[in-house]
Scaffold this motif. Sequence first.
Motif: not given
Length: 246
Positions: A35-59
């Motif tokens: 969540d902390w990482f996602a907030d930093r990326v969102d603040g930069l306005g970059l597209p962010l695509m989370p993946q599911g659990r046990n997927s590599y990478p997380d985003f």
Amino acid sequence: MSHSIEIFLAAHRAMIAGIHMTPRSANDKEYFPQDWFADRVDGLGLPLMPQGRNSYPDFWVGDDAHAPVEGYEIKSLAFNHGRPARKDYDSNSTIPSGRKDGRDVFLVFFLYTGSGASPRPVQSLCIAHGDLINADHAVAAAHVNEAIRGFGSYGEGFIRDRKMYVFPHPLTVYPAGIGRCSLILPADWDVSDPRLARVGSLERVVADESLQGYRIHLDGKTPADKQTMRRSDAGQQRRFHIYESC
């Protein structure tokens, strides 16, 4: 060239501003650093695509139309009694490496203090290209989980061969980074950015042999058998540069 620089600088600003990670519950062991990482990326306005659990990478970060897509895997450990809780970290069901589907992947590694549902201050932060941990891209991509059937008295059971991989984390490879905010990139990227100061270098030496396979015995007594092969790139050095914010 890479989103990692902007993300690193945003993360450093948040770290020195005292923006803590917030667990979703007292039992949260993985989501608060994501969540902390996602907030930093969102603040930069970059597209962010989370993946599911046990997927590599997380985003995945970026989009093919306007900016390169890169992967970010998030890991964290507690920092207690003046040291990290462990010298390594677990990668569940996937082999970490610095490339996935032809795209660069970075490991975002946190050390934090605090416990339970309380906010977790960021004690150390390292964003490292995944090749620092493992550069065998083809082997990582070929990973499989197997089901071995015919187990048990009546042959009706099966063994779920879902692997857990354990690798040294970046602050074991670079212990001087404990208590700091570091960015580690391949030296051949030759990064030049006035906002970054190069503070050192690391060399990783390729092992003499690669593990090709292994055989596990079910009698509880016989050790595993390993099959290895001499590596064609044995002894080669992979060099990385270490950066901090100016």
